[in-house]
Design an enzyme around this catalytic site. Structure first.
Site, PDB file in Angstrom:
ATOM      1  CE  LYS A   1      -3.277  13.604 -15.414  1.00 49.63           C
ATOM      2  NZ  LYS A   1      -2.283  12.565 -15.181  1.00 49.63           N
TER       3      LYS A   1
ATOM      4  CG  HIS B   1       1.477   0.642   5.050  1.00 50.45           C
ATOM      5  ND1 HIS B   1       1.069   1.908   4.694  1.00 50.45           N
ATOM      6  CD2 HIS B   1       0.354  -0.112   5.039  1.00 50.45           C
ATOM      7  CE1 HIS B   1      -0.237   1.926   4.491  1.00 50.45           C
ATOM      8  NE2 HIS B   1      -0.702   0.700   4.696  1.00 50.45           N
TER       9      HIS B   1
ATOM     10  CG  HIS C   1      -1.950   1.025   1.273  1.00 51.88           C
ATOM     11  ND1 HIS C   1      -2.836   1.154   2.333  1.00 51.88           N
ATOM     12  CD2 HIS C   1      -2.253   2.002   0.392  1.00 51.88           C
ATOM     13  CE1 HIS C   1      -3.649   2.173   2.089  1.00 51.88           C
ATOM     14  NE2 HIS C   1      -3.308   2.720   0.927  1.00 51.88           N
TER      15      HIS C   1
END
Ligand code: MN
Length: 213
Positions: free
Chosen positions: A210, A54, A48
């Site tokens: 986007k 982590h 993550h």
């Protein structure tokens, strides 16, 4: 302590914290609710890349994923103790989640399924095997992992250091799967689900964001 009679299953209430932290209409993360019983339980480790990078270590216990955030990731070297910070239970479906959590949302960043497989609880007390919920309450859990990257015995130990209830340690047990020379966090960065690295998933997520997809 009174034990809840488990008609609704042990998992349901423990996901309140998970849901309260997230806007699940905006985030692609799973809402939770499915149950799966009777088979060998799963584990998953998700990389993550959030505000701080982590690895989330998750074990299926009583219909939810018990979860710890490991800043340095797991090791295959029994001398390496890794801090594992207990976080909220996650729904079982989270084990398959890979993608981009949008900016402004809880845990914003990119997630990949770094390792996954089955595990067995091998915790004993006075030479007797004890169930996971009891092992977790006692603050000492021993498990045998059958993952694609991680295999063999691991111990999760509640440290209770500095009064911080959240701190546990994850350490490889000395067995035939221990290997001090391996460093899978570095040498095996790809998702076991999609074969993509976290950078690739982030790029693809950014593009579709986007495009408004
Ligand atoms: Mn996380």
């Amino acid at each position: 302590m009174a034990k809840k009679s488990g008609k609704e299953g042990g998992g349901k209430d423990t996901l309140k914290r998970y849901r309260s932290k997230r806007d699940l209409e905006r985030s692609p993360e799973p809402k939770g609710g499915s149950k799966r019983k009777g088979r060998t339980p799963r584990f998953v480790i998700q990389e993550h890349d959030a505000r701080s990078h982590h690895f989330d270590f998750r074990l299926e216990v009583d219909g939810v994923l018990k979860s710890w955030a490991i800043p340095k990731g797991p090791s295959t070297d029994p001398r390496e103790k890794r801090l594992a910070i207990a976080v909220e239970d996650h729904p079982l479906e989270y084990a398959k989640f890979e993608g981009v959590i949008p900016e402004g949302e809880y845990g914003a960043g990119t997630v990949i399924v770094w390792d996954a497989g089955r595990y067995r609880n091998v915790t004993t007390e006075d030479d007797e095997e004890i169930p996971m919920d009891r092992a977790l309450r006692k603050g000492r859990v021993e498990i045998w992992l059958e993952g694609e990257k991680l295999e063999g015995g691991y111990a999760l130990i509640h440290t209770k250091m500095r009064g911080d209830e959240k701190n546990w340690i994850l350490v490889k047990v000395k067995d035939e799967k221990a290997d001090a020379r391996r460093n899978p966090v570095k040498s095996q960065p790809k998702s076991v689900r999609s074969g993509r690295t976290i950078a690739q998933v982030a790029r693809e997520g950014g593009k579709s964001g986007k495009n408004g997809a």
